[in-house]
Write an enzyme that holds these catalytic residues in place. Structure first.
Site, mmCIF file in Angstrom:
data_model
loop_
_atom_site.group_PDB
_atom_site.id
_atom_site.type_symbol
_atom_site.label_atom_id
_atom_site.label_comp_id
_atom_site.label_asym_id
_atom_site.label_seq_id
_atom_site.Cartn_x
_atom_site.Cartn_y
_atom_site.Cartn_z
ATOM 1 N N HIS A 13 -17.563 93.521 23.796
ATOM 2 C CA HIS A 13 -17.599 94.939 23.430
ATOM 3 C C HIS A 13 -19.050 95.391 23.433
ATOM 4 O O HIS A 13 -19.943 94.639 23.016
ATOM 5 C CB HIS A 13 -16.981 95.144 22.038
ATOM 6 N N GLU A 54 -8.510 95.493 22.924
ATOM 7 C CA GLU A 54 -7.524 95.528 23.983
ATOM 8 C C GLU A 54 -6.709 94.239 24.081
ATOM 9 O O GLU A 54 -5.549 94.261 24.482
ATOM 10 C CB GLU A 54 -8.197 95.807 25.333
#
Length: 382
Positions: free
Chosen positions: A268, A321
């Protein structure tokens, strides 16, 4: 001569404004909506309460206020006739690109048919009304476009169901199991807002021009549609499909790492520790259990172990995700609806940011550093 200050690529870490909506503290693995932990809200509150918080700046202080807000927003789920009648054509035109692309067109039509005016020209109360109408309509639009794309008739919304349960009902045509509705609700809450990501910043840039709320949301959806921003939940599941079986995990991961290819669902741009959304969704997935969950947990374990071996010092954890895809798959959502489902939650955060930006009349107008050929040069003769 004016000197343009140097800034990092992508404006990484550059503070562009003040906000009271929330923040992401990446080094701590923590983010919040207003003054509350977003994860704690997801674990203890319903979607409508968090929506109320983002709009009004506080949680509803009594059951009646929460019920009134839930009823008010539920009544806005039904689409105007002009939008409803256009959805079959929008679905046909977007047969390949899917519901997220169709949402851009439908939102434009919604804004026009509802008479949304530029936020610059209206007061705060009307802006809030427009935001509520748009946010309530987005799930109805997305589920209708998906069903039409599958050759099915849209399912009309029900005002007696909570937000997440109604979303699943409109998607499948059947009232969902309570545990599925709650899991999806917790996912939706956890993705309402997340700092100044690309789509949120885009919404604020357009809002700074004074444009109407629908225009701001269309711009945000356009930013989300880019593969570097949205789309990863289904791609994370595609990774699990590509690996296939537990005996292939080690070899597949090593090949990806050594070739420099990205492992979808990991890493991320902000978090330097475990993504708190991933931690919560992993717990939800393990509550369901089953082979898919066991496989995902083992893939996560081996990715982290192999990275520690091959790339020491480079921490890479699952992001939202990875387990979002697992949870949505277990709850019966088709993969084509993973990113649209994300947008059905994030529209709340986009709208809150639009409302906040509309309070500031200063247009966002950054500068660029010119690096082309030195001007002025003579224009060559034709």
């Amino acid at each position: 001569m004016t000197t343009t200050p140097a800034v990092p690529r992508g404006l990484a870490g550059v503070v562009v404004t003040d906000t009271a909506l929330g923040d992401v503290r990446g080094r701590e693995g923590f983010y919040h909506y207003r003054q509350y932990s977003a994860i704690e809200l997801a674990q203890t509150r319903g979607f409508e309460d968090v929506w109320y918080l983002m709009v009004h700046g506080e949680l509803p202080d009594r059951a009646a206020a929460a019920a009134d807000f839930a009823a008010r927003t539920a009544a806005l789920r039904t689409l105007p006739a002009e939008v409803r009648e256009a959805l079959p054509a929008i679905a046909r035109a977007g047969a390949v690109s899917g519901p997220l692309a169709g949402l851009r067109t439908a939102l434009s039509l919604l804004g026009a048919s509802a008479g949304f005016r530029p936020v610059y020209d209206i007061g705060a109360e009307q802006r809030r009304e427009d935001a509520l109408a748009a946010c309530a309509a987005v799930p109805t639009i997305l589920t209708a476009l998906h069903r039409l794309g599958q050759g099915l008739s849209p399912v009309e919304p029900r005002e007696d169901l909570p937000h997440a349960a109604n979303y699943l009902y409109m998607l499948t045509g059947s009232e969902p199991e309570p545990e599925h509705a709650r899991a999806v609700e917790q996912y939706l809450i956890s993705t309402v807002d997340h700092g100044f990501n690309a789509s949120t910043f885009t919404a604020r840039v357009v809002a700074s021009t004074g444009a109407d709320l629908a225009a701001c949301l269309v711009a945000a959806v356009g930013a989300l549609s880019g593969p570097l921003h949205g789309g990863a939940p289904s791609r994370a599941l595609d990774t699990l499909d590509a690996i296939g079986t537990p005996d292939r995990i080690d070899g597949w991961i090593r090949e990806q790492v050594l070739s420099g290819r990205r492992i979808m669902g990991f890493g991320h741009p902000v978090y330097r520790t475990e993504d708190p959304r991933s931690r919560m969704l992993k717990s939800l997935a393990q509550g369901f259990g089953g082979p898919l969950v066991d496989f995902a947990v083992e893939v996560e374990r081996q990715v982290e172990a192999i990275l520690a071996e091959l790339k020491p010092g480079r921490e890479l954890h699952t992001n939202v995700e990875f387990y979002a895809g697992v949870v949505m798959e277990l709850c019966g959502l088709p993969r084509a609806m993973f990113t649209p489902t994300f947008s059905a939650a994030r529209v709340i955060g986009w709208s809150a940011n639009i409302l906040e930006q509309a309070e500031d009349s200063k247009i966002i107008r950054p500068a660029a550093r010119y690096v082309g050929a030195p001007p002025p040069q003579p224009v060559p003769a034709p």
